[in-house]
Design an enzyme around this catalytic site. Sequence first.
Site, PDB file in Angstrom:
ATOM      1  N   SER A 187       0.849  -1.193   0.000  1.00  0.00           N
ATOM      2  CA  SER A 187       0.000   0.000   0.000  1.00  0.00           C
ATOM      3  C   SER A 187       0.883   1.241   0.000  1.00  0.00           C
ATOM      4  O   SER A 187       1.628   1.455  -0.948  1.00  0.00           O
ATOM      5  CB  SER A 187      -0.946  -0.023   1.208  1.00  0.00           C
ATOM      6  OG  SER A 187      -1.820   1.083   1.194  1.00  0.00           O
ATOM      7  N   THR A 188       0.860   2.033   1.064  1.00  0.00           N
ATOM      8  CA  THR A 188       1.635   3.273   1.108  1.00  0.00           C
ATOM      9  C   THR A 188       3.125   2.984   0.937  1.00  0.00           C
ATOM     10  O   THR A 188       3.697   2.183   1.667  1.00  0.00           O
ATOM     11  CB  THR A 188       1.417   3.993   2.446  1.00  0.00           C
ATOM     12  OG1 THR A 188       0.017   4.102   2.692  1.00  0.00           O
ATOM     13  CG2 THR A 188       2.051   5.374   2.430  1.00  0.00           C
ATOM     14  N   HIS A 214      -2.735  -0.989  -3.263  1.00  0.00           N
ATOM     15  CA  HIS A 214      -3.863  -0.101  -3.012  1.00  0.00           C
ATOM     16  C   HIS A 214      -3.696   1.144  -3.879  1.00  0.00           C
ATOM     17  O   HIS A 214      -2.764   1.927  -3.681  1.00  0.00           O
ATOM     18  CB  HIS A 214      -3.916   0.313  -1.537  1.00  0.00           C
ATOM     19  CG  HIS A 214      -4.189  -0.829  -0.612  1.00  0.00           C
ATOM     20  ND1 HIS A 214      -4.048  -0.728   0.759  1.00  0.00           N
ATOM     21  CD2 HIS A 214      -4.610  -2.099  -0.835  1.00  0.00           C
ATOM     22  CE1 HIS A 214      -4.365  -1.872   1.329  1.00  0.00           C
ATOM     23  NE2 HIS A 214      -4.701  -2.728   0.377  1.00  0.00           N
ATOM     24  N   MET A 304       0.075   1.049   5.021  1.00  0.00           N
ATOM     25  CA  MET A 304      -0.709   1.431   6.192  1.00  0.00           C
ATOM     26  C   MET A 304      -1.774   0.371   6.461  1.00  0.00           C
ATOM     27  O   MET A 304      -2.345  -0.193   5.535  1.00  0.00           O
ATOM     28  CB  MET A 304      -1.354   2.791   5.913  1.00  0.00           C
ATOM     29  CG  MET A 304      -1.926   3.510   7.105  1.00  0.00           C
ATOM     30  SD  MET A 304      -2.646   5.104   6.588  1.00  0.00           S
ATOM     31  CE  MET A 304      -1.224   5.903   5.853  1.00  0.00           C
ATOM     32  N   ASP A 307      -4.025  -4.946   5.943  1.00  0.00           N
ATOM     33  CA  ASP A 307      -4.445  -5.769   4.810  1.00  0.00           C
ATOM     34  C   ASP A 307      -3.306  -6.708   4.433  1.00  0.00           C
ATOM     35  O   ASP A 307      -2.155  -6.296   4.316  1.00  0.00           O
ATOM     36  CB  ASP A 307      -4.805  -4.870   3.626  1.00  0.00           C
ATOM     37  CG  ASP A 307      -5.427  -5.648   2.473  1.00  0.00           C
ATOM     38  OD1 ASP A 307      -5.965  -6.749   2.719  1.00  0.00           O
ATOM     39  OD2 ASP A 307      -5.370  -5.154   1.332  1.00  0.00           O
TER      40      ASP A 307
END
Length: 363
Positions: A187-188, A214, A304, A307
């Site tokens: 993600s991030t 993401h 972050m 998940d």
Amino acid sequence: MAVKVLVVDDSGFFRRRVSEILSSDSGIEVIGTATNGREAIDQAMALKPDVITMDYEMPMMDGITAVRNIMQRCPTPVLMFSSLTHEGARVTLDALDAGAVDFLPKNFEDISRNPAKVKQLLCEKILSIARSNRRSTSFSPSPAAAPVSAPTSASVAPAPAPRAPAITPTSAPVRRKAYRLVAIGTSTGGPVALQRVLTQLPANFPAPIVLIQHMPAAFTKAFAERLNSLCRISVKEAEDGDLLRPGVALLAPGGKQMMIDGRGQIKILPGDERLNYKPCVDITFGSAAKAYADKVLAVVLTGMGADGRDGARMLKDAGSQVWAQDEASCVIYGMPMAVVKANLADAVYPLDDIGRHLAEACN
């Protein structure tokens, strides 16, 4: 202590709205604004904010050039605002390459239509980015405060009793095996992390790869194209009906869910509004566990929230291997931390070692 934020945008309306939204959170203080990239550099050096929000299209100096200068002169976490277009995606990816930490779509309609949701998302991003990067103003490796984990999007049983002591980067030799699939979730910080991992893989990499990042729907096609131009393996945005092939990485399309069946065929499903993430790492990992049991090598990179943890548990229960990125090399140590704390990681590696270890493990 409140997180100090510098807001940079050439639109007076957007500067005011972002400042108002951030100032409504008691944990955030807007300490200054700037109308172009040159002002942003001056303000960053003078005010020393914890986080900067940055537009990319501005007079005098654009946001990407400003990010590069800020990273050289006074490294500070930057959250980019971007348009939901193919060109906006390309520019945002350039900004991430330049050193920006993360991005949010710049959507004026959402701000006016759903201010509560916008406030929650923006403030959570700012606080998590600041919390993670307070370990060093220059992002050098040292223990970081853990970001608040977002709820996972797949519902499974609680974690079982700990399986083993925590894994350290040096304690896990690479386990070679005829893996039928490599699955990577992030993600991030993921766009840059994936680029650094995948560019290390040889053109004849023997396993198929699926990537879950993401990212909004408008961004994943541009991101796949960028990776494909940089890597020796092939990378494309996944489509319904695609077949897994050695040396080909399929990127889950934004706003949808990607699953794998036992024949090695990709299923692209509509993004369920009840799920927090679209695409969701847990969904893809879970389908991989069902399709390939113990023949999957999964990797959870910077991001972050949590998940990937529940999907990693399903893979571990099926006998597959799970790796996590180490804390020092993460932009946000959330998703890998969730996997490590649940004792689901077979190995924990620095980002720059993961591509090389994948090539060794699948050889």
